[in-house]
Design an enzyme around this catalytic site. Structure first.
Site: not given
Ligand code: ADP
Length: 433
Positions: A14, A99, A188, A249, A392
């Site tokens: 990842n 990923r 996601h 963000r 994940e």
């Protein structure tokens, strides 16, 4: 050299903007054997390597890694040094899963990496400049380290590729969608997909009968609405800037602000990009940090901007849960996951305040004292409030295993039969490992 099937491994990589996470699984069972990361601080060539695994005290040391490619080499050497891998053969690796954040409209499911896929991932880099290039670098480094190994790309956007048109199309001139491809992708997805499956397991219900709201609250944050196993809404959009307030963000804001600061204050596109990606969110409002823990600590000490930042953050999560629940026509369970969602009891309390109206009643004691994976709702609550550790890497390992099990003939039939034997043993999702 052929490796005994019981030694076959699945490797997951990842690659993020400032870190390279990796995990090694037994190929047959997806049992986690080792996991680690190489993390860069600033622009330095020095990075921190962390490795933990079965029968291994946690390893943490400084390493020299000038790029993600060198990060892959560091990770491989560490796995060999601690006997999770052998030094030589690529044949010990059944498959490597990566990923990849942005798959655009091209990739609606996981794919084997070939030249065409590499080119497409590179072209999509304009939409995910911090994520797709490192993933590509990792793919190339793995090819050098394990020549000929099967690599499978698992896309964060793929899970949301069948969102309904009303969730996909922005209310802008239609040609921006039809000709320029401006649309909601959602991100996601690997985490949302895992949490939906895991929620069904925890509830002992079939996913196809559930209405779920998943709150992935990490550095990046998103909420999704999952109806009978299908995502029908999500807060992230064309880019991962949309939706909830995040570490640095802003999430959704009035687009008129972006016009005004250019006209009245002369901000350039690059300055806007930097402000929106790196100077907003928790950091922007609090002035303290993009790290939730640091903002919580400052708020406890009376810092009013930190307190304001946390209030905005919780309000946004609560609104998103409400919107998702209404889109679903009711909610059977909500899920809190990722760094903030899993660890901040105070955020969870604030985020579900007032959501009794949706049948969501938090048990204050369970919320303060429980570890994932578990149910935090009062026994009498009509809706459940689940705390789930997102996995994940496990999800990517399963996807990669499933891809190989389904395509083994394509990979060379009998030549790879030892791999097929292992990977087709059971391709159904396993319980939490
Ligand atoms: P990423 O999106 O990079 O994978 P994570 O899921 O690791 O991010 O989440 C990182 C966020 O989780 C950071 O803001 C961090 O402060 C927050 N976090 C981690 N541990 C805790 C904790 N114990 N309490 C509150 N927030 C936490």
């Amino acid at each position: 050299m052929e490796v005994g099937w019981c030694l076959l491994r699945s490797l997951v990589v990842n690659a993020g903007s400032s870190s390279l996470k990796f995990a090694l699984f037994a190929a047959d069972s997806c049992e986690l054997l080792a996991r680690g990361n190489v993390e860069w601080m600033g622009d330095s060539d020095q990075a921190q390597l962390r490795l933990s695994g079965q029968s291994l005290a946690d390893v943490k040391r400084s390493v020299l890694a000038r790029s993600h490619a060198e990060g892959v080499t560091v990770a491989r050497q560490a796995l060999v040094e601690h006997s999770f891998l052998q030094a030589g053969p690529a044949s010990q690796i059944a498959v490597v899963g990566h990923r990849v954040v942005h798959g655009g409209t091209l990739f609606q499911s996981s794919v084997r990496v070939d030249e065409r896929v590499r080119t497409a991932i590179a072209e999509l880099a304009t939409l995910a400049p911090l994520h797709n290039p490192p993933a590509l670098a990792a793919i190339e480094a793995i090819e050098s380290a394990f020549p000929g190994v099967t690599q499978v790309a698992v896309f964060d956007t793929a899970y949301f590729s069948n969102l309904p048109p009303s969730a996909v199309v922005y209310p802008l001139p239609y040609e921006w969608f039809s000709e320029w491809g401006i649309r909601r992708f959602g991100f996601h997805g690997i985490s949302h997909a895992y949490c939906a499956q895991r929620a069904a397991e925890l509830l002992h219900r079939d996913l196809s009968e559930l209405r779920l709201v998943i709150c992935h609250l990490g550095n990046g944050c998103s909420v999704s609405a999952i109806c009978h196993g299908q995502p029908i809404a999500t807060t992230m959009g064309f880019t991962p800037l949309d939706g909830l307030m995040m570490g640095s963000r802003p999430g959704s804001i009035d687009p008129g602000i972006l016009l005004d600061v250019q006209r009245q204050h002369g901000l350039s596109i690059e300055q806007l990009d930097h402000a929106l990606n790196h100077e907003s969110g928790l950091l922007g409002v609090s002035g303290v940090s993009s790290d939730f823990r640091a903002v919580e600590a400052a708020a406890r000490q009376g810092n009013e901007r930190a307190q304001l930042a946390l209030s905005i953050y919780a309000d946004r999560v609560r609104s998103a849960i409400g919107a998702a629940a209404v889109t679903l026509g009711g909610v059977d369970a909500i899920v809190f996951t990722a760094g903030v969602g899993q660890n901040s009891a105070s955020l969870r309390t604030a985020a579900v305040k007032g959501l009794d109206c949706l049948g969501l009643q938090l048990d204050g004691v369970r919320n303060e004292t429980s570890d994932p994976d578990c149910d935090l709702a009062l026994t009498e609550s009509p809706g459940r409030i689940l705390l789930i550790e997102t996995r994940e890497e496990l999800m990517i390992a399963r996807e990669a295993r499933q891809w190989v099990a389904q395509h083994w003939a394509f990979l060379g039939g009998n030549k790879c039969s030892h791999i097929h034997q292992v990977l087709s043993l059971d391709s159904s999702p396993r319980s939490h490992t």
